[in-house]
Design a protein around this motif. Sequence first.
Motif, mmCIF file in Angstrom:
data_model
loop_
_atom_site.group_PDB
_atom_site.id
_atom_site.type_symbol
_atom_site.label_atom_id
_atom_site.label_comp_id
_atom_site.label_asym_id
_atom_site.label_seq_id
_atom_site.Cartn_x
_atom_site.Cartn_y
_atom_site.Cartn_z
ATOM 1 N N TYR A 149 0.839 -1.201 0.000
ATOM 2 C CA TYR A 149 0.000 0.000 0.000
ATOM 3 C C TYR A 149 0.869 1.244 0.000
ATOM 4 O O TYR A 149 1.812 1.375 0.781
ATOM 5 C CB TYR A 149 -0.928 -0.013 1.217
ATOM 6 C CG TYR A 149 -1.954 -1.103 1.128
ATOM 7 C CD1 TYR A 149 -3.090 -0.945 0.352
ATOM 8 C CD2 TYR A 149 -1.772 -2.313 1.787
ATOM 9 C CE1 TYR A 149 -4.024 -1.958 0.237
ATOM 10 C CE2 TYR A 149 -2.704 -3.331 1.686
ATOM 11 C CZ TYR A 149 -3.832 -3.140 0.913
ATOM 12 O OH TYR A 149 -4.754 -4.140 0.795
ATOM 13 N N VAL A 189 -3.862 6.114 0.555
ATOM 14 C CA VAL A 189 -5.283 5.818 0.601
ATOM 15 C C VAL A 189 -5.742 5.346 -0.775
ATOM 16 O O VAL A 189 -5.598 6.056 -1.768
ATOM 17 C CB VAL A 189 -6.085 7.064 1.032
ATOM 18 C CG1 VAL A 189 -7.572 6.781 1.045
ATOM 19 C CG2 VAL A 189 -5.626 7.541 2.390
ATOM 20 N N LYS A 190 -6.229 4.136 -0.839
ATOM 21 C CA LYS A 190 -6.739 3.520 -2.072
ATOM 22 C C LYS A 190 -5.695 3.470 -3.189
ATOM 23 O O LYS A 190 -6.026 3.531 -4.366
ATOM 24 C CB LYS A 190 -7.999 4.243 -2.569
ATOM 25 C CG LYS A 190 -9.173 4.132 -1.640
ATOM 26 C CD LYS A 190 -10.395 4.764 -2.260
ATOM 27 C CE LYS A 190 -11.583 4.659 -1.346
ATOM 28 N NZ LYS A 190 -12.776 5.243 -1.929
#
Length: 125
Positions: A55, A58-59
């Motif tokens: 990751y 965010v998103k």
Amino acid sequence: MNAGSDILTAGVKMVASMGVVLTLIAVMLYGIRKLTRQRMGGGSGKSIRVLENHYLGVKKSICLVGVPGKVLVLGVTGDRISLLDTLDETSISDRLPENTPPSFGPMFAERLKRFGRGRMGKDDR
């Protein structure tokens, strides 16, 4: 006493109706889950595997996805998946850890099966 028994009867009918509705919802959810597993090929012989996922925000993430013969490097955002690179499976397989821990879903399902078998064995005695 007549008013009290009417309220009690109405309460019992309401609880029974709620039980029937909740049972129908549970049966429908079970059926939908079963149907989607069959359509999506819920068998254990999956040919597409997510090897790693990192990751970035965010998103936003970068994923290594293994398909037969190749490893795809994908950029994933909230509204798009982009192919960043394609690698040979043989060149990347040395660098990936072999013993990756199982994900939570299959591990939880296995524990539930063991718990169910344990309960079944106790009831049979």
